[in-house]
Design a protein around this motif. Structure first.
Motif, PDB file in Angstrom:
ATOM      1  N   GLY B   6       0.800  -1.240   0.000  1.00  0.00           N
ATOM      2  CA  GLY B   6       0.000   0.000   0.000  1.00  0.00           C
ATOM      3  C   GLY B   6       0.824   1.276   0.000  1.00  0.00           C
ATOM      4  N   LEU B   7       1.891   1.280  -0.772  1.00  0.00           N
ATOM      5  CA  LEU B   7       2.804   2.429  -0.764  1.00  0.00           C
ATOM      6  C   LEU B   7       2.169   3.662  -1.427  1.00  0.00           C
ATOM      7  CD1 LEU B   7       5.695   2.466   0.322  1.00  0.00           C
ATOM      8  CD2 LEU B   7       6.505   2.133  -2.001  1.00  0.00           C
ATOM      9  N   ALA B   8       2.315   4.815  -0.794  1.00  0.00           N
ATOM     10  CA  ALA B   8       1.768   6.054  -1.378  1.00  0.00           C
ATOM     11  C   ALA B   8       2.690   7.230  -1.089  1.00  0.00           C
ATOM     12  CB  ALA B   8       0.383   6.335  -0.817  1.00  0.00           C
ATOM     13  N   LYS B   9       2.764   8.142  -2.043  1.00  0.00           N
ATOM     14  CA  LYS B   9       3.605   9.333  -1.872  1.00  0.00           C
ATOM     15  C   LYS B   9       3.032  10.487  -2.688  1.00  0.00           C
ATOM     16  CE  LYS B   9       7.286  11.671  -0.683  1.00  0.00           C
ATOM     17  NZ  LYS B   9       7.603  11.957   0.725  1.00  0.00           N
ATOM     18  N   ALA B  10       2.864  11.636  -2.032  1.00  0.00           N
ATOM     19  CA  ALA B  10       2.356  12.827  -2.734  1.00  0.00           C
ATOM     20  C   ALA B  10       3.356  13.964  -2.587  1.00  0.00           C
ATOM     21  CB  ALA B  10       1.013  13.231  -2.144  1.00  0.00           C
ATOM     22  N   VAL B  37       2.623   8.333  -6.286  1.00  0.00           N
ATOM     23  CA  VAL B  37       2.379   6.908  -6.040  1.00  0.00           C
ATOM     24  C   VAL B  37       1.163   6.822  -5.125  1.00  0.00           C
ATOM     25  CG1 VAL B  37       3.314   4.805  -4.978  1.00  0.00           C
ATOM     26  CG2 VAL B  37       4.791   6.259  -6.363  1.00  0.00           C
ATOM     27  N   ARG B  38       0.151   6.037  -5.531  1.00  0.00           N
ATOM     28  CA  ARG B  38      -1.102   6.016  -4.745  1.00  0.00           C
ATOM     29  C   ARG B  38      -1.303   4.694  -4.023  1.00  0.00           C
ATOM     30  NH1 ARG B  38      -5.787   7.108  -8.353  1.00  0.00           N
ATOM     31  NH2 ARG B  38      -4.595   6.010  -9.949  1.00  0.00           N
ATOM     32  N   ASP B  39      -0.964   3.599  -4.700  1.00  0.00           N
ATOM     33  CA  ASP B  39      -1.168   2.303  -4.037  1.00  0.00           C
ATOM     34  C   ASP B  39      -0.327   1.260  -4.773  1.00  0.00           C
ATOM     35  OD1 ASP B  39      -2.012   0.125  -2.677  1.00  0.00           O
ATOM     36  OD2 ASP B  39      -4.055   0.107  -3.493  1.00  0.00           O
ATOM     37  N   VAL B  40       0.847   1.036  -4.273  1.00  0.00           N
ATOM     38  CA  VAL B  40       1.736   0.061  -4.917  1.00  0.00           C
ATOM     39  C   VAL B  40       2.075  -1.038  -3.912  1.00  0.00           C
ATOM     40  CG1 VAL B  40       4.057  -0.291  -5.868  1.00  0.00           C
ATOM     41  CG2 VAL B  40       2.709   1.681  -6.593  1.00  0.00           C
ATOM     42  N   SER B  41       1.861  -2.276  -4.323  1.00  0.00           N
ATOM     43  CA  SER B  41       2.182  -3.434  -3.466  1.00  0.00           C
ATOM     44  C   SER B  41       2.815  -4.524  -4.318  1.00  0.00           C
ATOM     45  CB  SER B  41       0.920  -4.006  -2.811  1.00  0.00           C
ATOM     46  OG  SER B  41       0.251  -3.025  -2.073  1.00  0.00           O
ATOM     47  N   LEU B  67      11.826   2.788  -1.913  1.00  0.00           N
ATOM     48  CA  LEU B  67      12.468   1.511  -1.579  1.00  0.00           C
ATOM     49  C   LEU B  67      13.903   1.713  -1.100  1.00  0.00           C
ATOM     50  CD1 LEU B  67      11.569  -0.967  -4.451  1.00  0.00           C
ATOM     51  CD2 LEU B  67      11.580  -1.474  -2.041  1.00  0.00           C
ATOM     52  N   SER B  68      14.563   2.669  -1.737  1.00  0.00           N
ATOM     53  CA  SER B  68      15.988   2.877  -1.426  1.00  0.00           C
ATOM     54  C   SER B  68      16.191   3.821  -0.247  1.00  0.00           C
ATOM     55  CB  SER B  68      16.698   3.439  -2.663  1.00  0.00           C
ATOM     56  OG  SER B  68      16.231   4.741  -2.909  1.00  0.00           O
ATOM     57  N   THR B  69      15.103   4.341   0.337  1.00  0.00           N
ATOM     58  CA  THR B  69      15.121   5.255   1.498  1.00  0.00           C
ATOM     59  C   THR B  69      15.475   6.698   1.143  1.00  0.00           C
ATOM     60  OG1 THR B  69      17.391   5.075   2.277  1.00  0.00           O
ATOM     61  CG2 THR B  69      15.870   3.362   3.031  1.00  0.00           C
ATOM     62  N   ALA B  70      15.627   6.999  -0.155  1.00  0.00           N
ATOM     63  CA  ALA B  70      15.899   8.399  -0.526  1.00  0.00           C
ATOM     64  C   ALA B  70      14.681   9.258  -0.203  1.00  0.00           C
ATOM     65  CB  ALA B  70      16.247   8.491  -2.008  1.00  0.00           C
ATOM     66  N   LEU B  71      13.484   8.691  -0.379  1.00  0.00           N
ATOM     67  CA  LEU B  71      12.230   9.385  -0.040  1.00  0.00           C
ATOM     68  C   LEU B  71      11.489   8.587   1.038  1.00  0.00           C
ATOM     69  CD1 LEU B  71      10.721  10.322  -3.547  1.00  0.00           C
ATOM     70  CD2 LEU B  71      11.628  11.920  -1.857  1.00  0.00           C
ATOM     71  N   LYS B  72      10.728   9.325   1.866  1.00  0.00           N
ATOM     72  CA  LYS B  72       9.904   8.639   2.873  1.00  0.00           C
ATOM     73  C   LYS B  72       8.479   8.555   2.346  1.00  0.00           C
ATOM     74  CE  LYS B  72      12.490  10.169   6.911  1.00  0.00           C
ATOM     75  NZ  LYS B  72      12.566  11.163   7.973  1.00  0.00           N
ATOM     76  N   GLN B  73       7.877   7.375   2.483  1.00  0.00           N
ATOM     77  CA  GLN B  73       6.503   7.229   2.012  1.00  0.00           C
ATOM     78  C   GLN B  73       5.526   7.948   2.948  1.00  0.00           C
ATOM     79  OE1 GLN B  73       8.349   4.682   3.251  1.00  0.00           O
ATOM     80  NE2 GLN B  73       7.097   3.148   4.293  1.00  0.00           N
ATOM     81  N   ASP B  74       4.381   8.368   2.381  1.00  0.00           N
ATOM     82  CA  ASP B  74       3.329   8.983   3.208  1.00  0.00           C
ATOM     83  C   ASP B  74       2.538   7.902   3.939  1.00  0.00           C
ATOM     84  OD1 ASP B  74       4.101  11.430   2.206  1.00  0.00           O
ATOM     85  OD2 ASP B  74       2.634  11.408   0.582  1.00  0.00           O
ATOM     86  N   SER B  75       2.322   6.790   3.242  1.00  0.00           N
ATOM     87  CA  SER B  75       1.625   5.667   3.888  1.00  0.00           C
ATOM     88  C   SER B  75       2.102   4.374   3.242  1.00  0.00           C
ATOM     89  CB  SER B  75       0.114   5.830   3.746  1.00  0.00           C
ATOM     90  OG  SER B  75      -0.238   5.857   2.390  1.00  0.00           O
ATOM     91  N   GLY B  76       1.727   3.254   3.856  1.00  0.00           N
ATOM     92  CA  GLY B  76       2.185   1.961   3.365  1.00  0.00           C
ATOM     93  C   GLY B  76       3.487   1.562   4.033  1.00  0.00           C
ATOM     94  N   SER B  77       3.978   0.390   3.638  1.00  0.00           N
ATOM     95  CA  SER B  77       5.201  -0.088   4.300  1.00  0.00           C
ATOM     96  C   SER B  77       6.167  -0.711   3.302  1.00  0.00           C
ATOM     97  CB  SER B  77       4.838  -1.106   5.380  1.00  0.00           C
ATOM     98  OG  SER B  77       4.186  -2.209   4.770  1.00  0.00           O
ATOM     99  N   VAL B  78       7.458  -0.602   3.632  1.00  0.00           N
ATOM    100  CA  VAL B  78       8.509  -1.254   2.840  1.00  0.00           C
ATOM    101  C   VAL B  78       9.395  -2.022   3.817  1.00  0.00           C
ATOM    102  CG1 VAL B  78      10.491  -0.928   1.309  1.00  0.00           C
ATOM    103  CG2 VAL B  78       8.540   0.633   1.150  1.00  0.00           C
ATOM    104  N   PHE B  79       9.513  -3.320   3.583  1.00  0.00           N
ATOM    105  CA  PHE B  79      10.406  -4.137   4.410  1.00  0.00           C
ATOM    106  C   PHE B  79      11.495  -4.729   3.523  1.00  0.00           C
ATOM    107  CE2 PHE B  79       6.750  -3.887   7.151  1.00  0.00           C
ATOM    108  CZ  PHE B  79       7.305  -3.836   8.429  1.00  0.00           C
ATOM    109  N   ILE B  80      12.736  -4.525   3.907  1.00  0.00           N
ATOM    110  CA  ILE B  80      13.878  -5.129   3.209  1.00  0.00           C
ATOM    111  C   ILE B  80      14.469  -6.147   4.174  1.00  0.00           C
ATOM    112  CG2 ILE B  80      16.164  -4.694   2.182  1.00  0.00           C
ATOM    113  CD1 ILE B  80      14.165  -3.094   0.608  1.00  0.00           C
TER     114      ILE B  80
END
Lengths: 400, 265
Positions: B6-10, B37-41, B67-80
């Motif tokens: 559920g990744l999102a970024k505005a 990015v509105r909803d990426v999984s 994914l690379s941590t250059a930007l912080k997402q507004d919502s959703g999660s990224v696990f590496i």
């Protein structure tokens, strides 16, 4: 942080522009400036001294001795004229018929005999910066009037040997309590401070642009941001590099000034200047450096913050141009006549540094005020560094 | 293992900027923000190669930046590898090797100095750096230009240096943003061989591309992003099954067309 610092420094040292602005320019600026000014002055003076001026003299029979002296002067060539009114003479000079007209009143001889003062008119174009024309006439007139004074005194039965005492019965002699160093510090201090602070700014400018906007433009910033290093460490590494170049520029300039000053002193008779400069101690120089350190830190933090915000090299340069004016104004205030270092001026950024450097050069610095300046400037530098670090954490700034 | 949910970024729109008619009709634009990015999984397991597809401006680069941590997402999660990139970005960065669309190299440094600099930023010791760089330079055939400054290199040489720089710290996860764009055939082959070697080592690789032949040759999984949404996420076989003849180009176009229809509806 140190990895970033050393890498940035390596890149800068391999960059021709940095080498020119940080090393070559400060080394060459003084000899080039001295050389250009000296050459222009020498050429202009030599040309003016060799120039022969065409002159007319009205009523020359009234002062034949003066007319003769003028006739035999190597820089003057007589021109005959029938003109005699001021308007006609002015128009003739403007039409380049001759260069100068001397108008002696028609009754000069009789007024001289009656011991009455008269007024001679010298008509010429004064727009020339080097007024040799007036100097020639003034010098000849001094000799001529002295002769007249001696003659008049003889007529009045006074011993001409007493001429000086009669004309100027009281002579005021000035005894200066200021040391030579104080005099030189007063006249040179503000200018030196002005140059040092501006050089700190110019030395910081190019590296700051390269390390912020330059990294964005080249696409290297993103790669750096995803390394396992905090953004605080990255920005501090960059800040230290900009600070180093700013201080290096100022330091190289001072050393260059010292070396070239020494060379010039060796050829010219400037022993008083050398003695005055020799009385400046290593402690004074260290104090000057310690004041320049937070000043350079202010510039480094400000310029880096601007550069990080800008999208491109050119945009950063556009933002930085007004900053130069903002820096010059407080430095100009410090150069104003009567501007002294006190508790109020010690709190005006940059004005305080310029005044403190002047006081240190004069050898009259109040150490309490110097501590106040150091503290206030360091506090400002600290606040700006904190802002720069905060700025570097903002996505809207980094990815505009 | 990479897991995205559920990744999102505005991005905020500047007050002075007025939206064009086209932008007003675009679902990603609101009055104050552009929802890149509105909803990426999707997930990418160990030893898998995931191809990230999408039209220009679809949100691929923003997704990879999060994914690379250059930007912080507004919502959703990224696990590496079970590390939450939002909570522990520094730890996550040690796991990631990232190659951006720009080569991200310093022109005044040599190939060796560029790679060594990033190795040091990853905390590697000097002795380990030399060994690792020697290994990478042999693998990528870079020894001939190891001491050449980047600003005098060809595009192919730069790309090889950028790859070496991205993986010098032996990352557990590799992300490549359009790694073959603008390269000659020989260098493209080197890059593709390198991705294969990473896969063979069990490293999950995500790479964005417009070259569907590369997807067919390398990928285990495919994700299509359009208008900030992951409109397809599945295996290469599932992607091929979207069209009767298994044509990748037709499959991609079918997804984009379907997304456009949904948007219109």
């Amino acid at each position: 942080m140190w990895q970033v610092y050393f890498k940035e420094l390596t890149e800068l040292l391999r960059d021709k522009k940095t080498l020119i602005f940080v090393i070559l320019l400060p080394i060459l600026i003084f000899p080039v400036l001295f050389g250009i000014v000296g050459l222009v002055m020498a050429t202009t003076t030599s040309k003016a001294m060799e120039e022969q001026h065409r002159y007319v003299i009205i009523n020359e029979q009234q002062a034949p001795q003066f007319a003769e002296a003028l006739f035999y002067h190597k820089n003057f060539k007589k021109v005959e004229t029938t003109l005699n009114s001021e308007q006609e003479l002015v128009a003739a000079i403007r039409n380049d018929e001759f260069d100068v007209a001397l108008v002696i009143p028609a009754d000069f001889a009789s007024r001289k005999a009656a011991v009455q003062q008269t007024e001679w008119q010298l008509i010429y174009n004064r727009s020339s910066q080097l007024d040799f024309m007036y100097n020639y006439f003034d010098e000849m007139l001094k000799t001529y009037t002295e002769e007249l004074q001696r003659g008049t005194l003889s007529q009045l039965g006074v011993d001409p040997a007493n001429l000086t005492a009669i004309l100027k019965p009281v002579e005021l002699t000035r005894v200066n309590t200021a040391e030579q160093r104080e005099n030189i510090g007063e006249s040179m201090g503000a200018i030196l401070a002005y140059a040092l602070v501006l050089l700190c700014l110019s030395g910081a400018m190019y590296p700051a642009v390269d390390m912020g906007a330059g990294e964005k433009e080249r696409g290297t910033l993103e790669t750096l941001l995803i390394c396992p290093v905090s953004r605080t460490a990255i920005v501090l590494g960059k800040f230290l590099t900009v600070l180093t170049t700013a201080l290096m520029t100022a330091l190289i300039t001072v050393v260059s000034l010292g070396v070239w000053g020494g060379i010039i002193s060796a050829f010219a008779d400037l022993s008083k200047v050398s003695e005055a400069l020799a009385s400046i101690t290593i402690v004074d120089l260290m104090l000057m450096f310690s004041l320049l350190l937070p000043t350079a830190a202010i510039f480094a933090a400000l310029l880096l913050a601007i550069s990080i915000y800008a999208r491109t090299f050119k945009e950063a340069q556009n933002y930085m141009s007004p900053l130069t004016i903002l820096v010059i104004v407080p430095l100009m205030i410090a150069m104003a006549p009567g501007m002294e270092l006190d508790v109020t001026t010690a709190l005006i950024p940059l004005t305080n540094i310029a005044l403190a450097i002047k006081e240190l050069l004069k050898g009259t610095a109040d150490y309490g005020l110097l501590a106040l300046i150091f503290a206030s400037t360091t506090a400002l530098a600290g606040a700006l560094i904190a802002f720069c670090v905060h700025w570097f954490q903002q996505e809207k700034v980094l990815f505009r | 293992m990479i897991e995205i949910k559920g990744l999102a970024k505005a991005f905020a729109i500047s007050k002075g900027n007025k939206l064009s008619d086209t932008e007003k009709q675009d679902v990603r634009y609101s009055e104050k923000a552009f929802h890149s990015v509105r909803d990426v999984s999707f997930t990418c397991g160990n030893g898998e190669v995931l191809g990230l597809l999408g039209p220009n401006g679809a949100g691929k680069t923003t997704t990879l930046r999060m994914l690379s941590t250059a930007l912080k997402q507004d919502s959703g999660s990224v696990f590496i590898n079970d590390i939450d990139v939002l909570q522990k970005p520094i730890q996550a960065r040690k796991e990631i090797g990232f190659l951006s669309a720009d080569t991200g190299l310093y022109g005044k440094l040599t190939a060796f100095e560029n790679v060594a600099y990033f190795a040091r930023l990853h905390g590697m010791k000097d002795s380990a750096i030399k060994t690792r760089i020697d290994e990478l330079f042999s693998m990528l055939d870079m020894h001939t230009f190891a001491n050449r400054r980047v600003d005098t290199m060809s595009t192919g040489m730069k790309q090889k240096t950028a790859i070496a720089r991205a993986v010098v710290h032996s990352p557990k996860v590799v992300i490549l943003d359009e790694p073959t764009t603008g390269l000659d055939i020989m260098t493209v082959q080197t890059v593709l061989d390198f991705i294969k070697s990473l896969k063979a080592q069990g490293t999950p690789v995500i790479f964005s591309t417009h070259h569907l032949d590369e997807v067919g040759a390398l990928c285990d999984r495919v994700v299509v992003i359009d208008k900030g949404v992951s409109s397809f996420s599945g295996s290469l076989a599932e992607f091929k099954q979207l069209t009767p003849d298994g044509d990748l180009r037709q499959a991609f176009l079918a997804i984009i067309a379907n997304q456009a229809q949904q948007g219109a509806a």
